[in-house]
Design an enzyme around this catalytic site. Structure first.
Site, PDB file in Angstrom:
ATOM      1  N   GLY A 248       0.744  -1.244   0.000  1.00 47.38           N
ATOM      2  CA  GLY A 248       0.000   0.000   0.000  1.00 47.38           C
ATOM      3  C   GLY A 248       0.771   1.289   0.000  1.00 47.38           C
ATOM      4  N   GLU A 290       3.743  -6.612   0.617  1.00 41.85           N
ATOM      5  CA  GLU A 290       3.192  -6.869  -0.712  1.00 41.85           C
ATOM      6  C   GLU A 290       3.150  -5.614  -1.575  1.00 41.85           C
ATOM      7  OE1 GLU A 290      -0.558  -8.312   0.536  1.00 41.85           O
ATOM      8  OE2 GLU A 290       0.178 -10.287   1.106  1.00 41.85           O
ATOM      9  N   ARG A 293       1.577  -1.443  -6.487  1.00 46.05           N
ATOM     10  CA  ARG A 293       1.531  -0.124  -7.096  1.00 46.05           C
ATOM     11  C   ARG A 293       2.898   0.560  -7.042  1.00 46.05           C
ATOM     12  NH1 ARG A 293      -3.088   3.352  -6.888  1.00 46.05           N
ATOM     13  NH2 ARG A 293      -3.896   2.004  -5.226  1.00 46.05           N
ATOM     14  N   ARG A 330     -10.057   4.005 -13.593  1.00 46.47           N
ATOM     15  CA  ARG A 330      -9.880   4.463 -12.217  1.00 46.47           C
ATOM     16  C   ARG A 330     -10.508   5.843 -11.947  1.00 46.47           C
ATOM     17  NH1 ARG A 330      -5.202   5.516 -10.432  1.00 46.47           N
ATOM     18  NH2 ARG A 330      -5.593   4.925  -8.265  1.00 46.47           N
ATOM     19  N   TYR A 334     -13.323   6.050  -9.018  1.00 49.10           N
ATOM     20  CA  TYR A 334     -13.156   6.797  -7.777  1.00 49.10           C
ATOM     21  C   TYR A 334     -12.349   8.074  -7.911  1.00 49.10           C
ATOM     22  CZ  TYR A 334      -9.709   2.899  -7.721  1.00 49.10           C
ATOM     23  OH  TYR A 334      -8.795   1.928  -8.071  1.00 49.10           O
ATOM     24  N   CYS A 361     -19.432   5.254 -25.049  1.00 51.20           N
ATOM     25  CA  CYS A 361     -20.774   5.843 -25.008  1.00 51.20           C
ATOM     26  C   CYS A 361     -21.239   5.833 -23.560  1.00 51.20           C
ATOM     27  CB  CYS A 361     -21.716   5.043 -25.898  1.00 51.20           C
ATOM     28  SG  CYS A 361     -23.322   5.814 -26.116  1.00 51.20           S
ATOM     29  N   TYR A 391      -3.025  -0.937 -12.006  1.00 50.80           N
ATOM     30  CA  TYR A 391      -4.490  -0.902 -12.055  1.00 50.80           C
ATOM     31  C   TYR A 391      -5.032  -0.219 -13.306  1.00 50.80           C
ATOM     32  CZ  TYR A 391      -3.611  -2.269  -7.290  1.00 50.80           C
ATOM     33  OH  TYR A 391      -3.137  -2.922  -6.183  1.00 50.80           O
TER      34      TYR A 391
END
Length: 432
Positions: A248, A290, A293, A330, A334, A361, A391
């Site tokens: 993270g 882990e 990103r 993405r 959000y 569309c 992502y």
């Protein structure tokens, strides 16, 4: 620029990984995913060296496959000495096809089906990160049928607020993931798992969220988890071999994002773990994390060709592109921020604000609003979106029956195709 692998040439063109993006767009077409392989390897090296220097012996980083999964990524991870975190049979299959040693894989997920469990065991996945008691039952049953003992970590919810946005916050008590310490469920599932004949409990896992910049988030999570490790040692006599703190760490998407020194962060986590273990009289467990990103995000860039440039006087401007939410959902999901630019006009003044609009569309198909671009921007220009290595490809779809772009790897001044551009035939391959 948002990353040190991005520059502007004397010709006014945007360069990525030392290569002219306009030349790459001409050679491979658009939309186009670019991945800087040298940067990926550099990030892996930073993690592996920091783990070796700052964390207990045997500690290692696991690449979070969900950030970006295709065969070449797994080959790189294998060569760089990384383990992997996988969350689906598809990721397991892809890693296996790439030749990755799946004994170094950790299988996550909050709702593994019985078929998922069996397939993972067929493939020799080394570790399951079990989310709940139903999964423990499934693993026990399948391992029993095979007369094997499966190594398992339990996903624990530490109740840490990472101060990130809710879409990527997973460590709080109210979460679809894991068993909460606060409610007593973590203790309950630990005792239950220890009673199983065909499961070897190895340790515990937590994940507090994603895109985290907070100075002490992982240190706080480590302490909470080590307190839990101490408590289960006292209650059950269980010695935790592995503690997985998840991933993270945040990356720079726009200039206002803070930068992170990964090696310094790992050192800080290591110091916190050492101090807590000494205080609690614990043998330091092997530490896993882990990163996903933070390894691939700024290793990626997406190129598009501009189409219609729509100017609504005294209101808004739009630059439409030949991709959109199908290759990068993405922003639509959000509101993610990105740095966008006109790659062939980098030496021109950005004197106009425009929304980068996708071709779907769908009114919500946008990449970014209010982007500074030259007022001369027109059809045929190349639009670059930075920091798209995480992502984007992994979340891409065929909405509106649009084909997915290729992935082109850049390494040491050359380029090669790692994932081919989808064809119309590919779209209908499974149709009957």
């Amino acid at each position: 620029m948002v990353c040190d692998n991005i520059s502007v040439g004397d010709n006014g063109h945007l360069y990525f990984a030392g290569q002219d993006t306009i030349d790459l767009a001409k050679e491979y077409g658009t939309p186009l995913y670019l991945m800087d392989e040298d940067k990926i390897r550099e990030k892996c090296r930073i993690y592996t060296e920091a783990f070796k220097a700052e964390l207990p012996e045997g500690s290692r980083p696991l690449y979070a496959s969900k950030a970006c999964s295709f065969k070449q990524i797994y080959r790189i991870m294998s060569e760089m000495g990384m383990g992997i975190d996988v969350v689906s049979p598809g990721e397991i299959y892809t890693a296996r096809e790439a030749g990755f040693d799946l004994s170094n894989a950790y299988f996550h997920g909050n709702n593994k089906t019985d078929e998922d469990v069996a397939f993972a065991m067929d493939c020799g996945v080394g570790y399951f990160v079990a989310d709940n008691m139903a999964e423990i039952d499934a693993i026990e049953a399948e391992a029993g049928r095979r007369e094997i003992v499966q190594k398992v970590l339990l996903r624990i919810t530490p109740g840490i607020d990472p101060h990130t946005y809710d879409a990527v916050a997973t460590g709080k008590v109210d979460s679809k993931f894991g068993s909460a310490i606060e409610t007593g469920q973590a203790d309950e599932i630990t005792g239950y798992t220890l009673s199983m004949k065909h499961i070897e409990l190895i340790g515990f896992h937590c994940h507090v969220g994603s895109q985290v910049f907070g100075e002490d988030v992982f240190e706080r999570a480590a302490r909470v988890m080590l307190e839990f490790v101490r408590d289960v040692k006292v209650k059950y006599g269980f010695i935790t071999e592995q503690l997985n703190l998840g991933g993270g760490y945040g990356v720079i998407y726009v200039a206002s994002d803070p930068g992170l020194d990964i090696a310094a962060k790992v050192k800080s986590v290591g110091a916190a773990i050492k101090a807590a273990c000494e205080e609690m009289e614990l043998i330091p467990p092997v530490i896993l994390m882990e990163p996903g990103r933070s390894i691939v995000a700024d290793s990626g860039m997406t190129l598009y060709t501009a189409g219609n440039v729509k100017k609504i006087p005294s209101y808004k401007n739009y630059v439409s592109i030949d991709g959109g939410m199908t290759d990068n959902p993405r922003y639509a999901l959000y509101g993610s921020k990105y740095t966008c630019c006109i790659a062939n006009r980098m030496d021109e003044e950005c004197d106009m604000l425009a929304t980068i609009a996708g071709r779907c569309c769908e009114s919500g198909d946008m990449i970014q609003r209010d982007v500074p671009v030259p007022s001369s921007t027109c059809k045929g220009d190349i639009v670059a979106v930075c920091t798209t290595g995480a992502y984007n490809y992994s979340m891409a779809s065929n909405y509106n029956r649009i084909t997915r772009p290729p992935v082109v790897m850049l390494r040491e001044g050359s380029s090669y195709v790692a994932v081919q551009r989808e064809s119309f035939e590919d779209l209908c391959r499974n149709d009957i």
